[in-house]
Design an enzyme around this catalytic site. Structure first.
Site, PDB file in Angstrom:
ATOM      1  N   HIS A 118      36.781  28.701  38.231  1.00 51.85           N
ATOM      2  CA  HIS A 118      37.388  28.348  39.507  1.00 51.85           C
ATOM      3  C   HIS A 118      37.235  29.550  40.431  1.00 51.85           C
ATOM      4  O   HIS A 118      36.800  30.620  40.005  1.00 51.85           O
ATOM      5  CB  HIS A 118      38.878  27.989  39.356  1.00 51.85           C
ATOM      6  CG  HIS A 118      39.733  29.131  38.916  1.00 51.85           C
ATOM      7  ND1 HIS A 118      39.821  29.551  37.611  1.00 51.85           N
ATOM      8  CD2 HIS A 118      40.521  29.988  39.623  1.00 51.85           C
ATOM      9  CE1 HIS A 118      40.643  30.589  37.522  1.00 51.85           C
ATOM     10  NE2 HIS A 118      41.065  30.886  38.729  1.00 51.85           N
ATOM     11  N   GLU A 133      41.744  34.364  32.495  1.00 51.69           N
ATOM     12  CA  GLU A 133      40.891  33.298  31.961  1.00 51.69           C
ATOM     13  C   GLU A 133      39.699  33.815  31.160  1.00 51.69           C
ATOM     14  O   GLU A 133      39.201  33.113  30.276  1.00 51.69           O
ATOM     15  CB  GLU A 133      40.397  32.397  33.104  1.00 51.69           C
ATOM     16  CG  GLU A 133      41.457  31.483  33.690  1.00 51.69           C
ATOM     17  CD  GLU A 133      42.211  32.120  34.842  1.00 51.69           C
ATOM     18  OE1 GLU A 133      43.026  31.424  35.481  1.00 51.69           O
ATOM     19  OE2 GLU A 133      41.983  33.325  35.114  1.00 51.69           O
ATOM     20  N   GLU A 143      35.174  34.870  42.343  1.00 55.88           N
ATOM     21  CA  GLU A 143      36.094  35.952  42.679  1.00 55.88           C
ATOM     22  C   GLU A 143      35.398  37.316  42.741  1.00 55.88           C
ATOM     23  O   GLU A 143      35.696  38.109  43.649  1.00 55.88           O
ATOM     24  CB  GLU A 143      37.278  35.917  41.724  1.00 55.88           C
ATOM     25  CG  GLU A 143      38.154  34.700  42.020  1.00 55.88           C
ATOM     26  CD  GLU A 143      39.125  34.318  40.925  1.00 55.88           C
ATOM     27  OE1 GLU A 143      39.271  35.082  39.949  1.00 55.88           O
ATOM     28  OE2 GLU A 143      39.737  33.242  41.040  1.00 55.88           O
ATOM     29  N   HIS A 199      36.213  35.220  35.236  1.00 53.52           N
ATOM     30  CA  HIS A 199      35.650  33.916  34.870  1.00 53.52           C
ATOM     31  C   HIS A 199      34.612  33.505  35.905  1.00 53.52           C
ATOM     32  O   HIS A 199      34.512  34.115  36.973  1.00 53.52           O
ATOM     33  CB  HIS A 199      36.764  32.864  34.830  1.00 53.52           C
ATOM     34  CG  HIS A 199      37.620  32.910  36.073  1.00 53.52           C
ATOM     35  ND1 HIS A 199      37.235  32.327  37.249  1.00 53.52           N
ATOM     36  CD2 HIS A 199      38.803  33.533  36.312  1.00 53.52           C
ATOM     37  CE1 HIS A 199      38.157  32.571  38.178  1.00 53.52           C
ATOM     38  NE2 HIS A 199      39.118  33.318  37.635  1.00 53.52           N
TER      39      HIS A 199
END
Length: 273
Positions: free
Chosen positions: A115, A10, A134, A104
């Site tokens: 996300h 992403e 993450e 991202h």
């Protein structure tokens, strides 16, 4: 000097919408080539900075996106899922540093395609009160075994998170987030040059890189799901406390436990997306 690269899609230059990360369409085939070439740029940079061995972990979605035959042959490739440590699986304390490329921003933060782990499961995750993306999880795990985060690439919103949580890590901004599905991006060729140069400099300085983490165990996890039915299912787990219609909390003793529990709850929640 061993370097570990976790590769997502992403945050890759030229990627701006969910379709580009989903199998079965021409846009995905273009995006996975862009992903592969950014991985190659990071590999070149790592070796230029003094790496003796480089491992790349394919870490997006099905975790089988990188075109293996096009990957720099000097690197090893970890692919496929499920993996016990998902996006950081394969890292050990033998590595001198970790790189997160194509990443991202976190769920519930501004950013393109933002996300955390699963866009269909998690609305927001907090660890010890810290908004958790993450990098928070996976670079946090690396730190727990003594491996520093050297550099991260993606959009400007991700860079803001890294500045707060891992301030010593190099922030490689290849695009500016305009919206959830819109970016102002460098060209792929320019992004690769930037990644290669910055990674080389980060790896050169790896020996003196501090080991940073925004959260230390025990870890209190607060997880907000998109749908009440997802929460109904996850709340059946005996170690989970339900704290709202779409929210649960639980406590774990390590980043490894946090990663494994979130991966498992994502699979449960995914059945009710």
């Amino acid at each position: 000097m061993k370097i570990f690269i976790s590769m997502d899609i992403e945050g890759v230059a030229g990627v701006a919408e969910k379709l580009q990360g989903a199998r079965g369409n021409p846009e995905y085939e273009v995006a996975r080539r862009l992903m592969t070439e950014e991985a190659n740029a990071a590999i070149r940079g790592a070796f230029a900075g003094g790496a003796s061995d480089v491992t790349v972990a394919d870490s997006h979605g099905p975790m089988r996106n990188i075109i293996a035959e096009d990957l720099d042959p000097r690197a090893r490739l970890i692919s496929g899922k499920p993996r016990p440590l998902t996006m950081i699986d394969g890292i050990t304390d033998e590595y001198a540093g970790a790189l997160l490329i194509g990443y991202h921003a976190a769920a519930d933060n501004y950013g393109t395609l933002s996300h955390t782990i699963s866009g269909i499961a998690f609305r927001r995750i907090e660890m010890n009160g810290v908004l958790t993306g993450e990098p928070t999880l996976f670079a946090g795990y690396a730190a727990s075994i003594g491996v520093p985060l050297l550099a991260v690439s993606g959009d400007d919103r991700l860079a803001g998170e890294i500045a707060e949580q891992f301030p010593a890590a190099r922030r490689i901004v290849v695009k500016r987030a305009i919206g959830a599905n819109a970016t102002d991006s460098l060209s792929p060729s320019q992004s690769r040059k930037l990644i290669e140069t910055d990674v080389a400099e980060a790896v050169t300085a790896a020996q003196n890189a501090p080991v940073e983490t925004p959260c230390t165990p025990p870890l209190t996890m607060k997880v907000l799901f998109h749908h009440q039915q997802q929460t109904d299912a996850v709340a059946l787990l005996p170690f989970v406390t339900r704290t709202g219609p779409r929210e649960v909390t639980f406590v774990v003793e390590s980043h490894r436990q946090a990663i494994g529990t979130l991966a498992a709850t994502a699979l449960i929640a995914g059945a009710f997306a």
